[in-house]
Design a protein around this motif. Structure first.
Motif, PDB file in Angstrom:
ATOM      1  N   SER A   1     -12.106  17.957  11.426  1.00  0.00           N
ATOM      2  CA  SER A   1     -13.303  17.132  11.525  1.00  0.00           C
ATOM      3  C   SER A   1     -12.904  15.761  12.073  1.00  0.00           C
ATOM      4  CB  SER A   1     -13.946  17.032  10.148  1.00  0.00           C
ATOM      5  OG  SER A   1     -15.175  16.357  10.229  1.00  0.00           O
ATOM      6  N   ALA A   2     -13.860  14.842  12.116  1.00  0.00           N
ATOM      7  CA  ALA A   2     -13.554  13.538  12.708  1.00  0.00           C
ATOM      8  C   ALA A   2     -14.014  12.394  11.811  1.00  0.00           C
ATOM      9  CB  ALA A   2     -14.167  13.432  14.101  1.00  0.00           C
ATOM     10  N   GLY A   3     -13.988  12.653  10.484  1.00  0.00           N
ATOM     11  CA  GLY A   3     -14.207  11.557   9.563  1.00  0.00           C
ATOM     12  C   GLY A   3     -15.647  11.264   9.234  1.00  0.00           C
ATOM     13  N   ARG A   4     -16.191  11.900   8.194  1.00  0.00           N
ATOM     14  CA  ARG A   4     -17.493  11.536   7.652  1.00  0.00           C
ATOM     15  C   ARG A   4     -17.613  12.206   6.291  1.00  0.00           C
ATOM     16  NH1 ARG A   4     -22.444   9.147   9.906  1.00  0.00           N
ATOM     17  NH2 ARG A   4     -23.222   8.323   7.935  1.00  0.00           N
TER      18      ARG A   4
ATOM     19  N   ILE B   1     -19.943  12.850   4.176  1.00  0.00           N
ATOM     20  CA  ILE B   1     -20.999  13.809   3.855  1.00  0.00           C
ATOM     21  C   ILE B   1     -20.609  15.231   4.297  1.00  0.00           C
ATOM     22  CG2 ILE B   1     -22.340  13.508   5.984  1.00  0.00           C
ATOM     23  CD1 ILE B   1     -23.708  14.076   2.400  1.00  0.00           C
ATOM     24  N   CYS B   2     -19.697  15.358   5.250  1.00  0.00           N
ATOM     25  CA  CYS B   2     -19.254  16.694   5.676  1.00  0.00           C
ATOM     26  C   CYS B   2     -18.628  17.470   4.524  1.00  0.00           C
ATOM     27  CB  CYS B   2     -18.249  16.604   6.814  1.00  0.00           C
ATOM     28  SG  CYS B   2     -18.953  15.974   8.329  1.00  0.00           S
TER      29      CYS B   2
ATOM     30  N   ALA C   1     -21.988  20.969  10.064  1.00  0.00           N
ATOM     31  CA  ALA C   1     -20.938  20.358  10.882  1.00  0.00           C
ATOM     32  C   ALA C   1     -20.144  21.434  11.622  1.00  0.00           C
ATOM     33  CB  ALA C   1     -20.008  19.518  10.010  1.00  0.00           C
ATOM     34  N   LEU C   2     -19.814  22.524  10.932  1.00  0.00           N
ATOM     35  CA  LEU C   2     -19.048  23.610  11.558  1.00  0.00           C
ATOM     36  C   LEU C   2     -19.838  24.276  12.681  1.00  0.00           C
ATOM     37  CD1 LEU C   2     -17.133  25.893   9.020  1.00  0.00           C
ATOM     38  CD2 LEU C   2     -16.241  24.802  11.070  1.00  0.00           C
ATOM     39  N   GLU C   3     -21.160  24.265  12.551  1.00  0.00           N
ATOM     40  CA  GLU C   3     -21.990  24.858  13.605  1.00  0.00           C
ATOM     41  C   GLU C   3     -22.174  23.908  14.783  1.00  0.00           C
ATOM     42  OE1 GLU C   3     -25.744  26.304  12.198  1.00  0.00           O
ATOM     43  OE2 GLU C   3     -24.842  27.734  10.815  1.00  0.00           O
ATOM     44  N   GLY C   4     -21.590  22.706  14.673  1.00  0.00           N
ATOM     45  CA  GLY C   4     -21.725  21.740  15.754  1.00  0.00           C
ATOM     46  C   GLY C   4     -23.035  20.988  15.695  1.00  0.00           C
ATOM     47  N   LYS C   5     -23.623  20.933  14.517  1.00  0.00           N
ATOM     48  CA  LYS C   5     -24.852  20.168  14.349  1.00  0.00           C
ATOM     49  C   LYS C   5     -24.539  18.865  13.620  1.00  0.00           C
ATOM     50  CE  LYS C   5     -27.861  24.184  14.131  1.00  0.00           C
ATOM     51  NZ  LYS C   5     -27.897  25.339  13.227  1.00  0.00           N
ATOM     52  N   ARG C   6     -25.502  17.951  13.619  1.00  0.00           N
ATOM     53  CA  ARG C   6     -25.354  16.740  12.837  1.00  0.00           C
ATOM     54  C   ARG C   6     -25.237  17.152  11.372  1.00  0.00           C
ATOM     55  NH1 ARG C   6     -26.632  11.216  14.303  1.00  0.00           N
ATOM     56  NH2 ARG C   6     -27.113  10.183  12.339  1.00  0.00           N
ATOM     57  N   ALA C   7     -24.298  16.507  10.662  1.00  0.00           N
ATOM     58  CA  ALA C   7     -23.961  16.987   9.325  1.00  0.00           C
ATOM     59  C   ALA C   7     -24.896  16.435   8.255  1.00  0.00           C
ATOM     60  CB  ALA C   7     -22.504  16.655   9.006  1.00  0.00           C
ATOM     61  N   ASN C   8     -26.172  16.779   8.343  1.00  0.00           N
ATOM     62  CA  ASN C   8     -27.086  16.499   7.239  1.00  0.00           C
ATOM     63  C   ASN C   8     -27.056  17.712   6.320  1.00  0.00           C
ATOM     64  OD1 ASN C   8     -28.927  15.244   9.864  1.00  0.00           O
ATOM     65  ND2 ASN C   8     -28.345  13.932   8.181  1.00  0.00           N
TER      66      ASN C   8
ATOM     67  N   CYS D   1     -25.815   9.823   4.925  1.00  0.00           N
ATOM     68  CA  CYS D   1     -26.119  10.462   6.209  1.00  0.00           C
ATOM     69  C   CYS D   1     -27.459   9.982   6.744  1.00  0.00           C
ATOM     70  CB  CYS D   1     -26.097  11.978   6.076  1.00  0.00           C
ATOM     71  SG  CYS D   1     -27.605  12.687   5.413  1.00  0.00           S
TER      72      CYS D   1
END
Ligand SMILES: Cc1cc2nc3c(=O)[nH]c(=O)nc-3n(C[C@H](O)[C@H](O)[C@H](O)COP(=O)(O)O)c2cc1C
Ligand code: SF4
Ligand code: FES
Lengths: 181, 422
Positions: B165-168, B170-171, B180-187, B341
């Motif tokens: 990942s790249a640091g957040r 909420i992930c 996040a794994l699906e490439g969506k915004r991690a809400n 988020c």
């Protein structure tokens, strides 16, 4: 921190004309394709793709963003929503070296502010800025997971632990001599 | 004492596949492969293993909601939650850097038990050394035929991939992680449906914490009875406990579940000279403050709840008498405000508001009304008012801090400044 937050503008007209093959190198394309093969959908490789391109070019320019979106078959605004979501994706140019200083709780209990002030004074920049010679960018970071050796920072992806003024000065001298580059 | 996790640990030079195997590695997985997946699930249920990601949910029960058998969907996923970003927590990094094969084996057992054919490690971006060592371990396991098609000549196939990942923060929340794994915004996602039924790419998915998964090889190799007996109390097994803050030797130790907080503090050599303990968080930034009088509490889920906090990650943070409680709470709340988020209003607007008020109080500009406003905010952001547990987690140190350090808050207001000179 004191940096002004730039207003991000996505040029949708431009997006249509960017073909990823004109922008991305073959190495980048191959690496991104490999990531795509690991998931059920190409979109899922978005964050990997951003990291692959950033590794080559230090930051994600608008052009890179359009190209990656084009390659993954997603809209640039959607990709922008992901790129700006993450702390480690840079949507502005950064220096040759990037310092992420931890400002979370265990480092606070070890008075990381002394380290923060020393860095600001030595580099003559605020957090969020890059030195005039383009060498070093200074950024804050949340807990780096080495709270037992606080205070800590990450320099170009490497953890530097148990910081004090002396180790910091040595580190800075190393950078200005061009080591770690 | 048995140390089923740290017995494999070597931080300088982690075991390669051969070394891991010589010391008993991959025997748990081989045992599992000779059992039916449901039998593996039962063994894990019997062991009473509870998830180490913070909530302490029984792992066996969590798995039992995954559709199994011939009619189950063809693709299922196992995900290791290695996004460790809870401030003050560094236990998963320790395990991944020191014993990468232990995690890989644990994931193989979990994937087999739920019938998953693809597994991902969701690793936080800052953990570069973990990434290198895990990838090496995956490559070794693949080359040895432990991962891939028809493992050990059976019908079972498994692919395992590393996702950095790249640091957040909420992930780390499991439904945000799936986005996040699906490439969506991690809400985070609304539940139900639960990930066990509709998860990654809409398929049945289990998300388990890294430490949880590292417990599986021992359970399969030595049995659930052995595991339950590792601890003397209601929570089975061992736990990676730790401590940071102004103690003499901060660090991590694998100890029986239910070890007291005082024992952990003593292992660290206690407070640094001339410092006194004022309070402590049992398991990361999102757990309620406790006081020195609570040090004899057993670090197990129910016992810590009874005294008004949570086990969380089990890695303690101590506050000393030279640091300001208001300043500490401000630092914690700044983290949560930044990492929100932004999906739901109480959290997106409430946390920055709390930070503003706390900054004012710390700077000596606070009023009595500010204290009331903070109390009210704690109510607005509590469980049930927000979409996920991030905001209630932020409320925990705030509400307990206001209770236990009420005098400090009052001093800031009465004397128009921080008594600690912050
Ligand atoms: C804001 C937030 C952050 C979280 N971060 C993590 C994390 O970094 N690692 C983790 O294992 N669980 C984290 N969790 C808990 C997960 O949602 C989930 O409960 C856990 O991964 C389940 O694993 P377990 O059953 O093995 O404990 C977080 C939860 C919330 C609300
Ligand atoms: S509580 Fe906070 S982090 Fe969770 S969904 Fe709402 S805004 Fe997002
Ligand atoms: S708080 Fe700084 S490394 Fe954890």
């Amino acid at each position: 921190m004191s940096n002004e937050i730039p207003i991000l503008q996505i040029d949708l007209a431009k997006q249509q004309v960017v073909n990823y093959r004109d922008v991305l190198s073959q190495t980048e394309i191959d690496a991104i394709e490999h990531e795509c093969s690991l998931y059920e959908s190409r979109h899922a490789a978005a964050i990997d793709a951003l990291q692959i391109v950033q590794k080559q070019r230090r930051w994600i320019s608008d052009e890179s963003l359009y190209a990656i979106a084009n390659m993954l078959g997603m809209s640039a605004t959607e990709l922008e929503g992901i790129a700006t979501f993450y702390n480690l994706i840079y949507r502005q140019p950064v220096g040759e070296h990037v310092i992420h200083l931890c400002d979370s709780i265990s480092c606070w209990l070890h008075d990381y502010q002394i380290i923060a002030n020393h860095l600001r004074n030595t580099l003559n920049i605020e957090f969020g800025q890059t030195t005039k010679d383009g060498k070093i960018t200074l950024l804050p970071n949340v807990c780096l997971g080495c709270c037992d050796k606080a205070p800590a920072l990450m320099l170009d992806g490497e953890l530097v632990e148990s910081l004090n003024i002396e180790t910091l000065d040595n580190l800075m001298q190393g950078l200005s001599r061009g080591q770690n580059g | 004492m048995d140390k089923p996790l740290s017995q494999y640990l070597d931080l300088d030079n982690p075991q390669n596949l051969d070394a891991y195997k010589t010391t008993g590695g991959y025997q748990g997985f081989e045992t599992a492969l000779n059992m039916q997946p449901q039998e593996v699930q039962k063994q894990v249920s019997d062991s009473q293993l509870k998830g180490r990601g913070g909530a302490g949910f029984m792992t066996g029960i969590k798995w039992s909601f995954v559709p199994m058998g011939k009619d189950a969907p063809k693709n299922k996923y196992l995900v290791c939650n290695a996004d460790e970003m809870e401030p003050g927590t560094f236990k998963d990094r320790w395990l991944m850097e020191g014993a990468p094969h232990l995690l890989i084996e644990g994931m193989m057992i979990a994937a087999y038990a739920i019938g998953a054919d693809v597994a991902y490690i969701f690793l936080r971006g800052e953990y570069r050394l973990c990434a290198t060592r895990l990838q090496q371990a995956i490559d070794e396991a693949e080359a040895a035929g432990l991962l891939g098609n028809n493992i050990n000549g059976t019908q079972y196939s498994l692919k395992l991939h590393l996702h950095t990942s790249a640091g957040r923060y909420i992930c780390g929340e499991e439904t945000a992680l799936i986005n996040a794994l699906e490439g969506k915004r991690a809400n985070p996602r609304a539940k139900p449906p639960f990930p066990q039924v509709v998860g990654l790419f809409g398929r049945p998915t289990i998300v388990n914490n890294c430490e949880t998964l590292c417990n599986l090889p021992g359970i399969l190799k030595n049995g659930s009875q052995w595991y339950a007996e590792l601890s003397g109390g209601p929570d089975a097994g061992t736990k990676i406990y730790g401590i940071s803050g102004r103690v003499k030797n901060a660090g991590l130790w694998e100890l029986p579940m239910g070890t007291t907080a005082r024992h952990i503090l003593e292992l660290s050599g206690s407070m640094q000279d001339n410092l006194t303990l004022r309070g402590w968080l049992p398991g990361g930034a999102s757990t309620d403050f406790l006081l020195p009088e609570h040090l004899d509490t057993r670090m197990e889920y129910d016992a810590i709840s009874k005294v008004g906090s949570r086990m969380g990650t089990g890695v303690m943070i101590v506050l000393d008498d030279k640091h300001c409680p208001v300043g500490m709470i401000l630092n914690l709340l700044k983290f949560f405000a930044q990492e929100s988020c932004g999906w739901c209003t109480p959290c997106r607007d409430g946390l920055p508001w709390a930070v503003e008020i706390l900054s004012r109080i710390e700077d000596g500009q606070g009023t009595q009304d500010d204290l009331d406003a903070l109390q009210q905010l704690c109510g607005f952001m509590w469980i049930g008012k927000t979409f996920c547990a991030l905001a209630p987690g932020a409320v925990e140190p705030l509400r307990s801090g206001m209770k236990y350090f009420a005098d400090d808050f009052q001093q800031h207001i009465d004397h128009k400044g921080c008594p600690h000179g912050h």
